[in-house]
Design a protein around this motif. Structure first.
Motif, PDB file in Angstrom:
ATOM      1  N   ARG A 120      -1.196  94.908 -28.106  1.00 53.15           N
ATOM      2  CA  ARG A 120       0.209  94.661 -27.747  1.00 53.15           C
ATOM      3  C   ARG A 120       1.118  94.170 -28.622  1.00 53.15           C
ATOM      4  O   ARG A 120       2.273  94.625 -28.524  1.00 53.15           O
ATOM      5  CB  ARG A 120      -0.235  93.415 -26.757  1.00 53.15           C
ATOM      6  N   PHE A 158       1.500  95.395 -31.700  1.00 52.55           N
ATOM      7  CA  PHE A 158       1.725  96.729 -32.153  1.00 52.55           C
ATOM      8  C   PHE A 158       2.946  97.216 -31.379  1.00 52.55           C
ATOM      9  O   PHE A 158       3.928  97.478 -32.190  1.00 52.55           O
ATOM     10  CB  PHE A 158       0.700  97.714 -32.196  1.00 52.55           C
ATOM     11  N   ALA A 159       2.857  97.135 -30.097  1.00 56.27           N
ATOM     12  CA  ALA A 159       3.946  97.630 -29.165  1.00 56.27           C
ATOM     13  C   ALA A 159       5.341  96.888 -29.474  1.00 56.27           C
ATOM     14  O   ALA A 159       6.263  97.342 -29.493  1.00 56.27           O
ATOM     15  CB  ALA A 159       3.269  97.595 -27.826  1.00 56.27           C
ATOM     16  N   GLY A 219       6.707  97.811 -32.685  1.00 54.37           N
ATOM     17  CA  GLY A 219       7.201  99.300 -32.501  1.00 54.37           C
ATOM     18  C   GLY A 219       8.681  99.069 -31.716  1.00 54.37           C
ATOM     19  O   GLY A 219       9.404  99.845 -32.049  1.00 54.37           O
TER      20      GLY A 219
END
Lengths: 154, 154
Positions: free
Chosen positions: A135, A137-138, A141
């Protein structure tokens, strides 16, 4: 010349490809910032492979090291690698739009968001929670994408 | 395909220049390791300028961030970016000598020395002691030099 006898001659003889920011040329700034993002991208790729896609076995220590690397980039003072002369209309080998300097509040906002989420990534990775890492990481991103969408040419 | 509904589409759509090591080509390995060392070199340059040469005013927070970055590189699992096919006799754009794989014990030794001294640099930088940082900068530099002397072509 300053007294540097405590520093070995061998170490002083080492040349560093990237001088300190105060003396950096536009070309060196561009090269250094691209290297930083590429190093970060390699580490983002590890987290994607292990925590998101699951194509590589999850290794909490590797995730922690990768997140530390990403946070280290975010906290390294990348701002010093951006000068008004280093945009795509004035310099080569860069996709940085002049809007980066024309919209300083927006640029600061995307930069601060990136730093905040990268630091949170480091915390989450330290916890060893794979789903939470995916989560976060998103979330990191999203902050990368926000900068690309606003300030990087296609 | 794995369930990734908790990861935003935007983040998944982001492409990472550097895939995870398991799938990396020799070209990507070479590019990623050079980016990592270049990012490290930029940060070594900051420590040199502030703690060794004194040409830039000493800023303990910046030194801490720079040392964190150097340690993050050292701890990032750079070994994954070295494969026997990525030496100068087999690949382009690299100065890595085949000796790196012919002398694995020596290669491991220089790598471990680098990691140890980089981690110590991070500790010393956290202390804010400028002279100690200059000394430890030299110690890290020695480990860089050891690898260059043994495994990097001129």
């Amino acid at each position: 010349m300053k007294k540097t006898s405590f520093v070995s001659a061998a170490a002083l003889a080492l040349s560093f490809a990237m001088p300190a920011s105060a003396q950096m040329s536009v070309e060196d700034q561009i090269e250094a910032r691209q290297a930083a993002y590429q190093f970060m991208s390699w580490n983002m790729g590890k987290i994607k492979a292990q925590a998101v896609d699951g194509e590589v076995e999850f290794n909490a220590d590797q995730m922690k090291a990768a997140a530390n690397a990403i946070a280290a980039v975010a906290n390294s003072g990348m701002g010093a690698l951006y000068s008004p002369d280093s945009t795509l209309d004035k310099a080569e080998n860069t996709r940085l739009k002049p809007e980066f300097f024309e919209q300083p509040e927006k640029a600061r906002e995307v930069g601060m968001n990136f730093g905040r989420e990268a630091n949170k990534l480091q915390e989450v990775a330290a916890s060893g929670d794979k789903a939470a890492l995916a989560r976060q990481f998103a979330a990191v991103g999203e902050t990368c994408k926000a900068c690309h969408d606003n300030f990087r040419a296609k």
